[in-house]
Design a protein around this motif. Structure first.
Motif, PDB file in Angstrom:
ATOM      1  N   ILE A   8      28.503  53.637  13.524  1.00 19.48           N
ATOM      2  CA  ILE A   8      29.019  54.848  14.111  1.00 19.48           C
ATOM      3  C   ILE A   8      30.312  55.285  13.495  1.00 19.48           C
ATOM      4  N   LEU A   9      30.701  54.685  12.500  1.00 18.43           N
ATOM      5  CA  LEU A   9      31.969  54.988  11.884  1.00 18.43           C
ATOM      6  C   LEU A   9      32.051  56.420  11.422  1.00 18.43           C
ATOM      7  N   GLY A  10      31.039  57.091  11.616  1.00 21.55           N
ATOM      8  CA  GLY A  10      31.016  58.459  11.160  1.00 21.55           C
ATOM      9  C   GLY A  10      32.357  59.084  11.296  1.00 21.55           C
ATOM     10  N   SER A  11      33.091  58.665  12.259  1.00 25.67           N
ATOM     11  CA  SER A  11      34.388  59.222  12.463  1.00 25.67           C
ATOM     12  C   SER A  11      35.177  59.265  11.187  1.00 25.67           C
ATOM     13  N   LEU A  12      34.977  58.352  10.383  1.00 24.52           N
ATOM     14  CA  LEU A  12      35.643  58.351   9.093  1.00 24.52           C
ATOM     15  C   LEU A  12      35.326  59.658   8.424  1.00 24.52           C
ATOM     16  N   PHE A  76      38.668  53.413  13.924  1.00 20.29           N
ATOM     17  CA  PHE A  76      39.085  53.395  12.523  1.00 20.29           C
ATOM     18  C   PHE A  76      40.249  54.324  12.286  1.00 20.29           C
ATOM     19  N   GLU A  77      40.969  54.000  11.247  1.00 17.41           N
ATOM     20  CA  GLU A  77      42.045  54.856  10.755  1.00 17.41           C
ATOM     21  C   GLU A  77      41.992  54.768   9.239  1.00 17.41           C
ATOM     22  N   GLN A  92      45.147  61.687   7.748  1.00 13.15           N
ATOM     23  CA  GLN A  92      44.634  60.501   8.426  1.00 13.15           C
ATOM     24  C   GLN A  92      43.321  60.886   9.081  1.00 13.15           C
ATOM     25  N   VAL A  93      42.347  60.009   8.936  1.00 10.78           N
ATOM     26  CA  VAL A  93      41.056  60.197   9.584  1.00 10.78           C
ATOM     27  C   VAL A  93      40.973  59.125  10.659  1.00 10.78           C
ATOM     28  N   ILE A  94      40.943  59.558  11.914  1.00  9.99           N
ATOM     29  CA  ILE A  94      40.925  58.607  13.019  1.00  9.99           C
ATOM     30  C   ILE A  94      39.727  58.902  13.912  1.00  9.99           C
ATOM     31  N   GLY A  95      39.186  57.851  14.533  1.00 10.54           N
ATOM     32  CA  GLY A  95      38.051  58.084  15.409  1.00 10.54           C
ATOM     33  C   GLY A  95      37.476  56.822  15.999  1.00 10.54           C
ATOM     34  N   ARG A 112      32.766  59.954  16.380  1.00  8.03           N
ATOM     35  CA  ARG A 112      33.530  61.198  16.500  1.00  8.03           C
ATOM     36  C   ARG A 112      34.866  60.956  15.832  1.00  8.03           C
ATOM     37  N   THR A 113      35.272  61.931  15.018  1.00 11.65           N
ATOM     38  CA  THR A 113      36.467  61.778  14.198  1.00 11.65           C
ATOM     39  C   THR A 113      37.374  62.989  14.340  1.00 11.65           C
TER      40      THR A 113
END
Length: 189
Positions: A8-12, A76-77, A92-95, A112-113
């Motif tokens: 689910i890291l898609g947030s990245l 993640f960050e 920064q990409v956080i989620g 979600r990111t």
């Protein structure tokens, strides 16, 4: 021992995280046996590619995975540079995300990111008193492959959340488990 994993890291995603086809990987132990081996903190780096323009940008950071029962959660960050007319902007990409490992040992999920973008070209977003703004919300689908010795490969496909504007991206990350960061599964609620 290698097994496939969708994450689910898609947030990245914000960083233009990429998703691709799943590589062929030998089947590993049952999902229950993987739980203790994949929870922990990972240092990752890779490339995000805008699907329409094929522009690439470097991305790197930290992914933390935890487990509760059969569900995996991630936070993640990541850091990347977004192009702008005045020069690259530190971003920064956080989620967060969640998913489950299937019978084939593939972690499948969604994330979600949010992007935090520096307003001054060349100055990191973490630098004190530097203006920054929040970018679009992004949703992602991710595939994660866990290898031997704490190795991880992540493929992410990202798009704008409903009502947002963001150029779809694919991100490919590789990294390793930070020694000593392995965690036991969280107790079931």
């Amino acid at each position: 021992m290698q097994s496939r994993t969708h994450l689910i890291l898609g947030s990245l995603a914000a960083l233009g995280l990429a998703c691709g086809s799943e590589p062929d990987v030998a089947s590993g132990p049952p999902a229950a046996e993987l739980a203790l081996e994949v929870a922990g903190t990972y240092q990752v780096s890779g490339v995000t590619v805008e699907i329409d323009s094929l522009q690439e940008r470097y991305i790197a950071g930290t992914v933390i995975m935890t487990r509760s029962g059969s569900e995996y959660r991630s936070s993640f960050e990541l850091s990347t540079m977004l192009p702008s007319p005045d020069g690259p902007l530190h971003t920064q990409v956080i989620g967060t995300g969640e998913g489950e490992i299937d019978a084939d040992g593939v972690l499948r999920g969604a994330a979600r990111t949010q992007l935090v973008i520096g307003a001054v070209a060349g100055v990191p977003t973490q630098f004190p008193f530097v203006p920054r703004f929040v970018g679009p919300r992004i949703v992602s689908e991710t595939v994660i492959l866990f290898g031997e010795n704490g190795a991880i490969e992540i493929e992410i496909q990202t798009r704008a959340d409903e009502g947002e504007r963001y150029r779809a991206t694919r991100t490919t990350l590789a990294g390793t488990l930070v020694p000593g960061s392995e965690t036991a599964p969280a107790p079931m609620p």
